[in-house]
Motif scaffolding. Sequence first.
Motif, PDB file in Angstrom:
ATOM      1  N   UNK A   1     -10.954 -24.838  46.001  1.00 55.59           N
ATOM      2  CA  UNK A   1     -10.309 -25.879  45.200  1.00 55.59           C
ATOM      3  C   UNK A   1      -8.961 -26.269  45.782  1.00 55.59           C
ATOM      4  N   UNK A   2      -8.215 -25.294  46.302  1.00 53.31           N
ATOM      5  CA  UNK A   2      -6.909 -25.605  46.885  1.00 53.31           C
ATOM      6  C   UNK A   2      -7.073 -26.407  48.173  1.00 53.31           C
ATOM      7  N   UNK A   3      -8.110 -26.106  48.938  1.00 57.91           N
ATOM      8  CA  UNK A   3      -8.373 -26.885  50.142  1.00 57.91           C
ATOM      9  C   UNK A   3      -8.741 -28.323  49.790  1.00 57.91           C
ATOM     10  N   UNK A   4      -9.476 -28.499  48.692  1.00 52.14           N
ATOM     11  CA  UNK A   4      -9.830 -29.846  48.271  1.00 52.14           C
ATOM     12  C   UNK A   4      -8.595 -30.598  47.774  1.00 52.14           C
ATOM     13  N   UNK A   5      -7.712 -29.904  47.053  1.00 56.92           N
ATOM     14  CA  UNK A   5      -6.501 -30.540  46.531  1.00 56.92           C
ATOM     15  C   UNK A   5      -5.595 -31.016  47.660  1.00 56.92           C
ATOM     16  N   UNK A   6      -5.532 -30.256  48.760  1.00 60.20           N
ATOM     17  CA  UNK A   6      -4.636 -30.560  49.875  1.00 60.20           C
ATOM     18  C   UNK A   6      -5.404 -31.035  51.103  1.00 60.20           C
ATOM     19  N   UNK A   7      -6.536 -31.680  50.903  1.00 55.80           N
ATOM     20  CA  UNK A   7      -7.402 -32.053  52.007  1.00 55.80           C
ATOM     21  C   UNK A   7      -6.929 -33.287  52.769  1.00 55.80           C
ATOM     22  N   UNK A   8      -6.258 -34.216  52.107  1.00 55.08           N
ATOM     23  CA  UNK A   8      -5.896 -35.487  52.724  1.00 55.08           C
ATOM     24  C   UNK A   8      -4.725 -35.334  53.687  1.00 55.08           C
TER      25      UNK A   8
ATOM     26  N   UNK B   1       1.883 -25.331  58.140  1.00 55.33           N
ATOM     27  CA  UNK B   1       0.760 -24.408  58.173  1.00 55.33           C
ATOM     28  C   UNK B   1       0.490 -23.933  56.754  1.00 55.33           C
ATOM     29  N   UNK B   2      -0.512 -24.542  56.123  1.00 53.03           N
ATOM     30  CA  UNK B   2      -0.845 -24.207  54.745  1.00 53.03           C
ATOM     31  C   UNK B   2      -1.674 -22.925  54.715  1.00 53.03           C
ATOM     32  N   UNK B   3      -1.219 -21.953  53.957  1.00 47.79           N
ATOM     33  CA  UNK B   3      -1.837 -20.633  53.930  1.00 47.79           C
ATOM     34  C   UNK B   3      -2.821 -20.526  52.780  1.00 47.79           C
ATOM     35  N   UNK B   4      -4.078 -20.260  53.101  1.00 45.32           N
ATOM     36  CA  UNK B   4      -5.112 -20.084  52.093  1.00 45.32           C
ATOM     37  C   UNK B   4      -5.595 -18.636  52.113  1.00 45.32           C
ATOM     38  N   UNK B   5      -5.834 -18.123  50.934  1.00 51.48           N
ATOM     39  CA  UNK B   5      -6.346 -16.761  50.800  1.00 51.48           C
ATOM     40  C   UNK B   5      -7.860 -16.798  50.989  1.00 51.48           C
ATOM     41  N   UNK B   6      -8.337 -16.237  52.079  1.00 49.84           N
ATOM     42  CA  UNK B   6      -9.747 -16.269  52.416  1.00 49.84           C
ATOM     43  C   UNK B   6     -10.512 -15.048  51.933  1.00 49.84           C
TER      44      UNK B   6
ATOM     45  N   UNK C   1       1.441 -41.481  66.489  1.00 49.78           N
ATOM     46  CA  UNK C   1       0.366 -40.635  66.956  1.00 49.78           C
ATOM     47  C   UNK C   1      -0.864 -40.949  66.140  1.00 49.78           C
ATOM     48  N   UNK C   2      -1.965 -41.133  66.785  1.00 52.71           N
ATOM     49  CA  UNK C   2      -3.171 -41.597  66.120  1.00 52.71           C
ATOM     50  C   UNK C   2      -4.310 -40.610  66.345  1.00 52.71           C
ATOM     51  N   UNK C   3      -4.936 -40.198  65.216  1.00 53.03           N
ATOM     52  CA  UNK C   3      -6.136 -39.367  65.271  1.00 53.03           C
ATOM     53  C   UNK C   3      -5.935 -38.116  66.119  1.00 53.03           C
ATOM     54  N   UNK C   4      -4.886 -37.360  65.805  1.00 53.83           N
ATOM     55  CA  UNK C   4      -4.624 -36.121  66.538  1.00 53.83           C
ATOM     56  C   UNK C   4      -4.849 -34.953  65.609  1.00 53.83           C
ATOM     57  N   UNK C   5      -6.088 -34.409  65.516  1.00 55.36           N
ATOM     58  CA  UNK C   5      -6.380 -33.350  64.545  1.00 55.36           C
ATOM     59  C   UNK C   5      -5.831 -32.007  64.981  1.00 55.36           C
ATOM     60  N   UNK C   6      -5.495 -31.199  64.032  1.00 56.84           N
ATOM     61  CA  UNK C   6      -5.073 -29.827  64.290  1.00 56.84           C
ATOM     62  C   UNK C   6      -5.556 -28.956  63.155  1.00 56.84           C
ATOM     63  N   UNK C   7      -6.063 -27.808  63.455  1.00 53.03           N
ATOM     64  CA  UNK C   7      -6.612 -26.920  62.438  1.00 53.03           C
ATOM     65  C   UNK C   7      -5.506 -26.258  61.647  1.00 53.03           C
ATOM     66  N   UNK C   8      -5.832 -25.911  60.420  1.00 57.11           N
ATOM     67  CA  UNK C   8      -4.892 -25.217  59.548  1.00 57.11           C
ATOM     68  C   UNK C   8      -5.122 -23.724  59.670  1.00 57.11           C
ATOM     69  N   UNK C   9      -4.073 -22.973  59.910  1.00 54.37           N
ATOM     70  CA  UNK C   9      -4.192 -21.527  59.991  1.00 54.37           C
ATOM     71  C   UNK C   9      -4.247 -20.960  58.593  1.00 54.37           C
ATOM     72  N   UNK C  10      -5.030 -19.950  58.408  1.00 56.32           N
ATOM     73  CA  UNK C  10      -5.210 -19.365  57.091  1.00 56.32           C
ATOM     74  C   UNK C  10      -4.769 -17.919  57.100  1.00 56.32           C
ATOM     75  N   UNK C  11      -4.036 -17.546  56.073  1.00 55.30           N
ATOM     76  CA  UNK C  11      -3.653 -16.169  55.853  1.00 55.30           C
ATOM     77  C   UNK C  11      -3.191 -16.037  54.408  1.00 55.30           C
ATOM     78  N   UNK C  12      -3.126 -14.839  53.923  1.00 56.98           N
ATOM     79  CA  UNK C  12      -2.789 -14.597  52.536  1.00 56.98           C
ATOM     80  C   UNK C  12      -1.301 -14.817  52.316  1.00 56.98           C
TER      81      UNK C  12
END
Length: 326
Positions: free
Chosen positions: A246-253, A231-236, A33-44
């Motif tokens: 910072x966590x989004x930058x660490x897990x950005x790739x 689904x990586x959960x970030x506290x918004x 699969x090539x270039x198939x983006x999907x957004x990350x859901x965020x929750x605490x």
Amino acid sequence: MASMAQFCYIIGPSNLRQKYSSFRFCFQNPVYRKNAPSNIRTRFHAKPSSVSVSSSIVCSAANKPSSSSQVSSAAKIRSEVLSPFRSVRMFFYLTFIASGSLGGLIATTQLISSLTNPARSSEVPDILTGLGIDIGAVSIFAFLYFRENTAKNAQLARLSREESLSNLKLRVNQNKIISVSSLRGIARLVICSGPASFILESFKLSEPFTESLLERGVLVVPFATDGNSPSLDFDESEDMKEITEKRKRLWQLAPVYVSEWTEWLDEQKKLAGISPESPVYLSLRLDGRVRGSGVGFPPWNALVAQLPPVKGLWSGLLDGMDGRVL
């Protein structure tokens, strides 16, 4: 060493909205699969209360040459740079082997002549002594040549695998795709490969070390092997805004061209003799070479303790303190 400005240029601004490419992994039938983006859901999510200890099984298999990969000219050049006197040593070993073999052949003919001629029987002890020296010299230099050649083949195999890894692609954001080699001298990659649940647990375990890992130039490459996008959960919340960035930058790739990543990881697991389904991690040095690997969760605390920061007064002096190469 690249400056932090270069680091920020590659990774992008810290408030960049994260988009990961969805990826699918199957050991028996990898899906491309090539270039198939999907957004990350965020929750605490709650902070983990305990840290799992990773296994000590090494999955790099640096001492086993890869039979499936072809050694490129670039890998041969890097091998010559890393071991500039190896070819000279091997040449002299072959020269001494040839010299000892010739001396042994001459001593053998003299020994036969002395044994068939009673008048020369007194020369037999001296001839036997010389023949023994020749045989011993040939044996020693043959062993040294064999050991040097084995080390050369192992180094070429490792460099070839590292070169293949450096050509793999990573997605930084929706509009930027780079190769692993683009981060040499800028970031220390940690590749987490396993089911989506393994990626999520690794994500949670890294939370207490987020700031320290970023200070040491660590970036994580999550690679799900069960076909599920984690689904990586970030506290918004406002209070956690800074640490969340910072966590989004660490897990950005995120990996791109999944079949190529699948093939490369399958080869490493096969060489290491571990199960294809085993979750593994690989830690890379600043120069892109593998410094550590194993089965289980990445040892975030050990990375923080062992790696020096990528900026500051002592950063230049400590660039080589990434650990030995596997």
